[in-house]
Design an enzyme around this catalytic site. Sequence first.
Site, short mmCIF file in Angstrom:
data_model
loop_
_atom_site.label_atom_id
_atom_site.label_comp_id
_atom_site.label_asym_id
_atom_site.label_seq_id
_atom_site.Cartn_x
_atom_site.Cartn_y
_atom_site.Cartn_z
N THR A 163 0.85 -1.22 0.04
CA THR A 163 0.00 -0.06 0.04
C THR A 163 0.93 1.05 0.10
O THR A 163 1.89 1.26 0.95
CB THR A 163 -0.95 0.06 1.36
OG1 THR A 163 -1.64 -1.31 1.42
CG2 THR A 163 -1.85 1.09 1.32
N CYS A 200 -2.33 -2.56 9.31
CA CYS A 200 -2.67 -1.82 8.13
C CYS A 200 -3.42 -0.27 8.41
O CYS A 200 -3.26 0.61 8.03
CB CYS A 200 -3.48 -2.59 6.87
SG CYS A 200 -2.42 -3.80 6.19
N1 LIG Z 1 -1.02 -7.51 6.09
C1 LIG Z 1 -2.14 -7.32 5.37
O1 LIG Z 1 -3.13 -7.82 5.56
C2 LIG Z 1 -2.09 -6.46 4.22
C3 LIG Z 1 -3.26 -6.28 3.27
C4 LIG Z 1 -3.19 -5.38 2.40
C5 LIG Z 1 -2.04 -4.61 2.03
N2 LIG Z 1 -0.92 -4.76 2.86
C6 LIG Z 1 0.13 -4.12 2.27
O2 LIG Z 1 1.25 -5.15 2.18
C7 LIG Z 1 2.57 -4.38 2.52
C8 LIG Z 1 3.08 -5.71 3.43
O3 LIG Z 1 2.52 -5.72 4.38
P1 LIG Z 1 2.72 -6.88 5.58
O4 LIG Z 1 1.65 -6.78 6.71
O5 LIG Z 1 2.86 -8.17 4.72
O6 LIG Z 1 4.33 -6.45 6.37
P2 LIG Z 1 5.23 -7.41 6.85
O7 LIG Z 1 6.17 -6.63 7.47
O8 LIG Z 1 4.51 -8.58 7.48
O9 LIG Z 1 5.94 -8.03 5.47
C9 LIG Z 1 6.88 -7.53 4.74
C10 LIG Z 1 8.08 -8.41 4.75
O10 LIG Z 1 8.94 -7.69 3.62
C11 LIG Z 1 10.50 -8.28 3.95
N3 LIG Z 1 11.24 -7.46 3.32
C12 LIG Z 1 11.55 -6.09 3.52
N4 LIG Z 1 12.23 -5.79 2.29
C13 LIG Z 1 12.65 -6.75 1.60
C14 LIG Z 1 13.58 -7.02 0.56
N5 LIG Z 1 14.26 -5.94 -0.13
N6 LIG Z 1 13.40 -8.19 -0.10
C15 LIG Z 1 12.82 -9.28 0.45
N7 LIG Z 1 12.15 -9.18 1.64
C16 LIG Z 1 12.21 -7.87 2.32
C17 LIG Z 1 10.36 -8.02 5.55
O11 LIG Z 1 11.46 -8.93 6.20
C18 LIG Z 1 9.12 -8.51 5.72
O12 LIG Z 1 8.82 -10.08 5.96
C19 LIG Z 1 2.22 -3.24 3.17
O13 LIG Z 1 2.40 -2.17 2.37
C20 LIG Z 1 0.92 -3.36 3.87
O14 LIG Z 1 0.35 -1.95 3.72
C21 LIG Z 1 -0.96 -5.79 4.01
#
Ligand SMILES: NC(=O)c1ccc[n+]([C@@H]2O[C@H](COP(=O)([O-])OP(=O)(O)OC[C@H]3O[C@@H](n4cnc5c(N)ncnc54)[C@H](O)[C@@H]3O)[C@@H](O)[C@H]2O)c1
Length: 443
Positions: free
Chosen positions: A122, A264
């Site tokens: 996002t 989120c």
């Molecule tokens: N969690 C949800 O339900 C959800 C729903 C819709 C949108 N989003 C969006 O999705 C995105 C991720 O959210 P999330 O909750 O999964 O976050 P999260 O922190 O659980 O996951 C992100 C992951 O990316 C990894 N990472 C960071 N940099 C990296 C790189 N260069 N290479 C490989 N891995 C890397 C981190 O170690 C982490 O495990 C955010 O923008 C969030 O707003 C999340």
Amino acid sequence: MRVSVIGCGHLGASHAAAMAELGHEVIGVEIDPDKCSTLASGASWFYEKDLDPLLAKHVPTGRLRFTTSLTDAADFADVHFLAVGTPLRADGEGYDTSEVVSAVEQLVPLLNRPATIMGKSTVTVGTVARLQALIADLATVEGIELVWNPEFLREGHAVEDSLRPDRILVGLSAPTALAAVKEVYAPILERGDIELVVTDPATAEVAKSAANAFLAMKVSYINAMAQVCEAVGANVDDVARTMGIDHRIGHAGMRAGIGFGGGCLPKDVAAFTHRVGELGATEAYDLLTAVQNVNRARTTAAANLVEHAAGRPVAGLTIGYLGAAFKAGTSDVRDSPALRLADLLHRRGASVVVHDPEALDNARRSHPHLGFRDTALEAATGADLIVLGTEWPQYTRDADLPAALAEVVREKTVVDIRNAVDAAPWLDGGWTLHQLGRPTRKQ
Ligand SMILES: NC(=O)c1ccc[n+]([C@@H]2O[C@H](COP(=O)([O-])OP(=O)(O)OC[C@H]3O[C@@H](n4cnc5c(N)ncnc54)[C@H](O)[C@@H]3O)[C@@H](O)[C@H]2O)c1
């Protein structure tokens, strides 16, 4: 297709598993070696219903694998999903997009044939345009396309929502990128019941933020009505039910309680509010600010309800506290409303003893000053009263729990800050039930 998912957190790991289930060959890239090796062993590093069975199904066959190496992903895949984090900046003024920028900076120079990058994280309005310019600078071959494909999944239903989304949204500048989008989502689109919404990138960015903000607004609206109900002794749950019968309003998101939380909504609404302020959309800014103000005030309202239930300030009381996850169905405690309240009660001098079926380890790490127990009964033993902090069915639907807890607590007083409990067994068992926005109940 051969796809990569960069960032295997709550979104990325679920998306990678869903892509494998849809028939693609998938490589997940996770920078954190511990998370990566857990996933590579065929299990998730966090609790998400239905995720472990899919990992256990597809990792052993090699259809889904995990690596820390972006080079492996660049060599292998033709579509690269970006699912890295976009936390709120420390000053609260928008997203910290460093993970997204860095993933693009590292990936693009490694691409030696045409590929489609599909951003799922996002982001704020204008980010895609900036990333497109970055890609144009870094690409060493023609045909590297960027599209934005915001994700709407709900934690706790992440796998189900990835396999059967309500809609698929893609923001793109070049129509040539649409072919890859249609191919990667073909197994979903062929079912014929899901709309593929294609827009320009800015519209996709606004649509995702606007959808999140609307969900937050619904929650804050009914919570504001709970405050009104409290002032007159009315019942907010009946108000919500009556309102929701109107199909223009609906029942979803209309349960009063402690407010929204998680990884989120809070940061997305905060970042969107800041951005609309920058853009000069004054009325939108005021509306979104009010949504957040209502939400922030819920923690104090819930703490005051606990004191009302106890009939005294909580200093010196022991509270058996059931729930730490930001909502049922996940081990995620990021910005958890349950822990916000537990923390406030602790700061008011209570001894708070927490149980959660899935989020105990995460809560222990994030809130080491609270007490923790491995079972609900242990958390309740010797407590002055019970607070239900998360709407896990094992707390709200288990008809035997009230009687079991009654054996070990001092007072049969329960405060349900999610307005989620099935009241009958508690009331039949002689408990006094307190909920936000509705009169106290006792048989
Ligand atoms: N969690 C949800 O339900 C959800 C729903 C819709 C949108 N989003 C969006 O999705 C995105 C991720 O959210 P999330 O909750 O999964 O976050 P999260 O922190 O659980 O996951 C992100 C992951 O990316 C990894 N990472 C960071 N940099 C990296 C790189 N260069 N290479 C490989 N891995 C890397 C981190 O170690 C982490 O495990 C955010 O923008 C969030 O707003 C999340």
